[in-house]
Design a protein around this motif. Structure first.
Motif, PDB file in Angstrom:
ATOM      1  N   THR A 101     -11.630  -5.944  -8.810  1.00 38.13           N
ATOM      2  CA  THR A 101     -12.708  -6.460  -7.978  1.00 38.13           C
ATOM      3  C   THR A 101     -12.614  -5.849  -6.587  1.00 38.13           C
ATOM      4  O   THR A 101     -11.542  -5.822  -5.984  1.00 38.13           O
ATOM      5  CB  THR A 101     -12.621  -7.991  -7.862  1.00 38.13           C
ATOM      6  N   ARG A 102     -13.717  -5.343  -6.080  1.00 38.36           N
ATOM      7  CA  ARG A 102     -13.723  -4.786  -4.732  1.00 38.36           C
ATOM      8  C   ARG A 102     -13.817  -5.930  -3.718  1.00 38.36           C
ATOM      9  O   ARG A 102     -14.810  -6.646  -3.651  1.00 38.36           O
ATOM     10  CB  ARG A 102     -14.892  -3.815  -4.539  1.00 38.36           C
ATOM     11  N   GLU A 103     -12.756  -6.125  -2.970  1.00 38.36           N
ATOM     12  CA  GLU A 103     -12.701  -7.194  -1.988  1.00 38.36           C
ATOM     13  C   GLU A 103     -12.543  -6.606  -0.592  1.00 38.36           C
ATOM     14  O   GLU A 103     -12.135  -5.447  -0.431  1.00 38.36           O
ATOM     15  CB  GLU A 103     -11.528  -8.129  -2.282  1.00 38.36           C
ATOM     16  N   ARG A 104     -12.832  -7.409   0.381  1.00 33.85           N
ATOM     17  CA  ARG A 104     -12.598  -6.994   1.749  1.00 33.85           C
ATOM     18  C   ARG A 104     -11.111  -6.694   1.941  1.00 33.85           C
ATOM     19  O   ARG A 104     -10.245  -7.393   1.437  1.00 33.85           O
ATOM     20  CB  ARG A 104     -13.027  -8.123   2.699  1.00 33.85           C
ATOM     21  N   ASP A 105     -10.831  -5.612   2.660  1.00 30.77           N
ATOM     22  CA  ASP A 105      -9.449  -5.209   2.916  1.00 30.77           C
ATOM     23  C   ASP A 105      -9.139  -5.380   4.396  1.00 30.77           C
ATOM     24  O   ASP A 105     -10.044  -5.336   5.240  1.00 30.77           O
ATOM     25  CB  ASP A 105      -9.242  -3.753   2.496  1.00 30.77           C
ATOM     26  N   TRP A 106      -7.898  -5.596   4.716  1.00 30.49           N
ATOM     27  CA  TRP A 106      -7.468  -5.660   6.108  1.00 30.49           C
ATOM     28  C   TRP A 106      -5.977  -5.371   6.165  1.00 30.49           C
ATOM     29  O   TRP A 106      -5.314  -5.257   5.134  1.00 30.49           O
ATOM     30  CB  TRP A 106      -7.791  -7.025   6.730  1.00 30.49           C
ATOM     31  N   SER A 107      -5.452  -5.225   7.358  1.00 28.95           N
ATOM     32  CA  SER A 107      -4.017  -5.027   7.514  1.00 28.95           C
ATOM     33  C   SER A 107      -3.388  -6.302   8.045  1.00 28.95           C
ATOM     34  O   SER A 107      -4.020  -7.077   8.754  1.00 28.95           O
ATOM     35  CB  SER A 107      -3.722  -3.842   8.442  1.00 28.95           C
ATOM     36  N   MET A 108      -2.131  -6.513   7.678  1.00 26.77           N
ATOM     37  CA  MET A 108      -1.420  -7.735   8.018  1.00 26.77           C
ATOM     38  C   MET A 108      -0.126  -7.395   8.736  1.00 26.77           C
ATOM     39  O   MET A 108       0.529  -6.400   8.422  1.00 26.77           O
ATOM     40  CB  MET A 108      -1.119  -8.539   6.756  1.00 26.77           C
ATOM     41  N   GLY A 109       0.247  -8.239   9.680  1.00 28.18           N
ATOM     42  CA  GLY A 109       1.472  -8.022  10.428  1.00 28.18           C
ATOM     43  C   GLY A 109       2.679  -8.610   9.715  1.00 28.18           C
ATOM     44  O   GLY A 109       2.721  -9.800   9.408  1.00 28.18           O
ATOM     45  N   ARG A 126      -3.514  -4.893   2.973  1.00 28.53           N
ATOM     46  CA  ARG A 126      -3.494  -5.950   1.960  1.00 28.53           C
ATOM     47  C   ARG A 126      -3.727  -5.391   0.557  1.00 28.53           C
ATOM     48  O   ARG A 126      -3.027  -5.769  -0.396  1.00 28.53           O
ATOM     49  CB  ARG A 126      -4.550  -7.004   2.296  1.00 28.53           C
ATOM     50  N   SER A 127      -4.699  -4.514   0.407  1.00 27.80           N
ATOM     51  CA  SER A 127      -5.028  -3.989  -0.915  1.00 27.80           C
ATOM     52  C   SER A 127      -3.856  -3.216  -1.518  1.00 27.80           C
ATOM     53  O   SER A 127      -3.551  -3.356  -2.707  1.00 27.80           O
ATOM     54  CB  SER A 127      -6.262  -3.088  -0.842  1.00 27.80           C
ATOM     55  N   LYS A 128      -3.197  -2.412  -0.694  1.00 30.70           N
ATOM     56  CA  LYS A 128      -2.088  -1.612  -1.213  1.00 30.70           C
ATOM     57  C   LYS A 128      -0.851  -2.472  -1.487  1.00 30.70           C
ATOM     58  O   LYS A 128      -0.110  -2.217  -2.446  1.00 30.70           O
ATOM     59  CB  LYS A 128      -1.753  -0.484  -0.234  1.00 30.70           C
ATOM     60  N   LEU A 129      -0.628  -3.483  -0.659  1.00 26.06           N
ATOM     61  CA  LEU A 129       0.502  -4.376  -0.911  1.00 26.06           C
ATOM     62  C   LEU A 129       0.289  -5.120  -2.224  1.00 26.06           C
ATOM     63  O   LEU A 129       1.214  -5.254  -3.037  1.00 26.06           O
ATOM     64  CB  LEU A 129       0.668  -5.356   0.242  1.00 26.06           C
ATOM     65  N   ARG A 130      -0.923  -5.603  -2.457  1.00 28.01           N
ATOM     66  CA  ARG A 130      -1.210  -6.301  -3.706  1.00 28.01           C
ATOM     67  C   ARG A 130      -1.071  -5.367  -4.900  1.00 28.01           C
ATOM     68  O   ARG A 130      -0.566  -5.770  -5.965  1.00 28.01           O
ATOM     69  CB  ARG A 130      -2.612  -6.897  -3.670  1.00 28.01           C
ATOM     70  N   ALA A 131      -1.507  -4.122  -4.758  1.00 28.96           N
ATOM     71  CA  ALA A 131      -1.374  -3.163  -5.861  1.00 28.96           C
ATOM     72  C   ALA A 131       0.095  -2.919  -6.183  1.00 28.96           C
ATOM     73  O   ALA A 131       0.485  -2.871  -7.362  1.00 28.96           O
ATOM     74  CB  ALA A 131      -2.075  -1.849  -5.503  1.00 28.96           C
ATOM     75  N   LEU A 132       0.910  -2.773  -5.159  1.00 33.28           N
ATOM     76  CA  LEU A 132       2.343  -2.561  -5.371  1.00 33.28           C
ATOM     77  C   LEU A 132       2.959  -3.770  -6.076  1.00 33.28           C
ATOM     78  O   LEU A 132       3.690  -3.632  -7.071  1.00 33.28           O
ATOM     79  CB  LEU A 132       3.030  -2.306  -4.032  1.00 33.28           C
ATOM     80  N   VAL A 170     -18.808  -5.165   8.191  1.00 35.73           N
ATOM     81  CA  VAL A 170     -18.904  -6.302   9.115  1.00 35.73           C
ATOM     82  C   VAL A 170     -18.529  -7.576   8.362  1.00 35.73           C
ATOM     83  O   VAL A 170     -19.073  -7.835   7.284  1.00 35.73           O
ATOM     84  CB  VAL A 170     -20.318  -6.438   9.700  1.00 35.73           C
ATOM     85  N   TRP A 171     -17.601  -8.361   8.924  1.00 30.82           N
ATOM     86  CA  TRP A 171     -17.211  -9.637   8.330  1.00 30.82           C
ATOM     87  C   TRP A 171     -17.121 -10.688   9.433  1.00 30.82           C
ATOM     88  O   TRP A 171     -16.332 -10.548  10.371  1.00 30.82           O
ATOM     89  CB  TRP A 171     -15.854  -9.529   7.631  1.00 30.82           C
TER      90      TRP A 171
END
Length: 422
Positions: free
Chosen positions: A61-69, A130-136, A308-309
């Motif tokens: 599913t294509r979801e909004r992506d962002w980076s997390m600290g 977030r997307s890459k962390l979840r994929a890993l 835009v979100w």
């Protein structure tokens, strides 16, 4: 008795049956395949405890992506992952070619003139996509997609429970761990539609994601390779970050993510709920005219097709009166945003969520080795509610102070930076 809550309820049943009719030990059921649920699943896998993850969305599913600290929670994530995986964490960094600096500094600038208000020392501050962390973290985990939780039933012998999904299927497990996010269905199952509902607060933000021409991207990133924060005398707050650098040598592939947030009554949020992305972006561009760089140019150069979100800010305090849930003798509990969604201006959410996952993994190991389940889970929850509940309240206070120019220097961000509360 069954208590209905918006189509989700909890009931007791006379018998629990293994979903496959097999005699092997019942799995731990994990609801939600976000970063917390997947990290926890890996921790259980590492401890040789069987689990299954259930995710409401279909795969890919294509979801909004962002980076997390990720900062003080990094050792916990490392302990949950397979021993030889930690070097791979750099591959999910916003810029895989730019390792976290040690030491580094998070600059906090005045929004109208760019003068430095404070510089917070920080070590090994990861900005993880977030997307890459979840994929890993999805690798080698048993994930069942398109499984939306509807209700949970408990066996009379208090040794198992069954999760029931909207497609008519069910799964029986030794325990259920809810990692299903800030608007957790499980939380509403446990506490009902009112006490379990997310709490809206009078602040909001619009996030913008955009790419730029080469010289523009180089200019925007010249302020810091990864992040920059601001407070504006007109009671705005902002953050600017590098979302991803697909090709370090080609600035046109770099994606930036940034926002301006502001005080907004719940009435205003409701009145503008119908606004389009174009209206949100136009509002942000108007705000940014008063801002220093890089916000001024980032918004000016952002094209109409930028991502835009918009979101009104929310929280839920597990320490609030009436919010303590019944864990049914240790059969069900919550972690991460399901248990303590918090505002994001101090970058604490992921770190506390991973701490939950690590501590719950350790708790389940103790139960496997003979500890009393009810006492062990209640003890886990006591610590989590005190630790993360304090952070929820601190973050909400921080959000309010960051949007009041006269009180910015009293905010937890100003006094603590990104440091852990305890």
């Amino acid at each position: 008795m069954a208590a209905a809550t918006n189509g989700a309820h909890i009931a007791h049943i006379a018998h629990a049956v293994n979903v496959n009719g097999a005699a092997d030990p019942l799995p731990v059921l994990v609801i939600g395949s976000g970063s917390t649920g997947l990290a926890f699943a890996h921790g259980l896998r590492k401890a040789a405890i069987r689990c299954i993850v259930f995710e409401k969305n279909p795969p890919r599913t294509r979801e909004r992506d962002w980076s997390m600290g990720l900062h003080w929670g990094a050792p916990v994530l490392r302990s949950l992952m397979p021993d030889d995986w930690w070097p791979r964490i750099q591959s999910v960094h916003a810029d895989p070619s730019e390792p976290p600096q040690d030491p580094d500094t998070l600059k906090f600038v005045q929004g109208d003139n760019g003068n430095t208000i404070a510089a917070f020392p920080i070590s090994n501050f990861y900005r993880l996509r977030r997307s890459k962390l979840r994929a890993l973290l999805s690798e080698h985990v048993d994930i069942r997609h398109e499984k939306r939780l509807v209700h949970v039933t408990f066996a009379d012998d208090a040794k198992s429970l069954t999760a029931h999904f909207s497609d008519g299927t069910s799964a029986t497990g030794s325990m259920l761990v809810a990692a299903d996010g800030a608007r957790s269905t499980t939380r509403r199952c446990l506490l009902g539609p009112d006490l379990g509902a997310i709490n809206k607060i009078p602040y909001c933000a619009t996030f913008v994601e955009s790419r730029y021409a080469k010289e523009q991207a180089l200019f925007l990133r010249s302020f810091h390779p990864l992040y920059l924060a601001t407070a504006h005398p007109d009671n705005y707050m902002g953050f600017f970050s590098t979302q991803s650098a697909e090709d370090p040598e080609d600035p046109t592939t770099w994606t930036f993510n940034f926002y301006i947030s502001w005080p907004s009554s719940l009435e205003e949020q409701e009145a503008t709920a119908h606004w389009t992305d174009a209206q949100r972006l136009a509002q942000q561009k108007e705000f940014a005219k008063k801002f220093c760089e890089p916000w001024k140019s980032a918004y000016e150069w952002a094209t109409e097709d930028a991502g835009v979100w918009y979101m009104g800010m929310t929280e839920w305090d597990p320490g609030h009166q009436g919010h303590r849930w019944d864990n049914h003798s240790g059969l069900i509990t919550m972690v991460g945003d399901a248990a303590h969604p918090m505002t994001y201006q101090r970058g604490q959410g992921l770190n506390h969520s991973l701490m939950d996952a690590g501590k719950l993994r350790d708790t389940l190991v103790k139960i496997r080795d003979g500890a009393d389940r009810s006492q062990a889970i209640t003890s886990f929850e006591d610590e989590m509610i005190q630790r993360a509940g304090d952070e929820v309240r601190s973050c909400t206070t921080n959000t309010a102070l960051l949007h009041d120019w006269e009180k910015v220097k009293h905010s937890p961000l100003y006094s603590k930076g990104m440091a852990k509360n305890h």
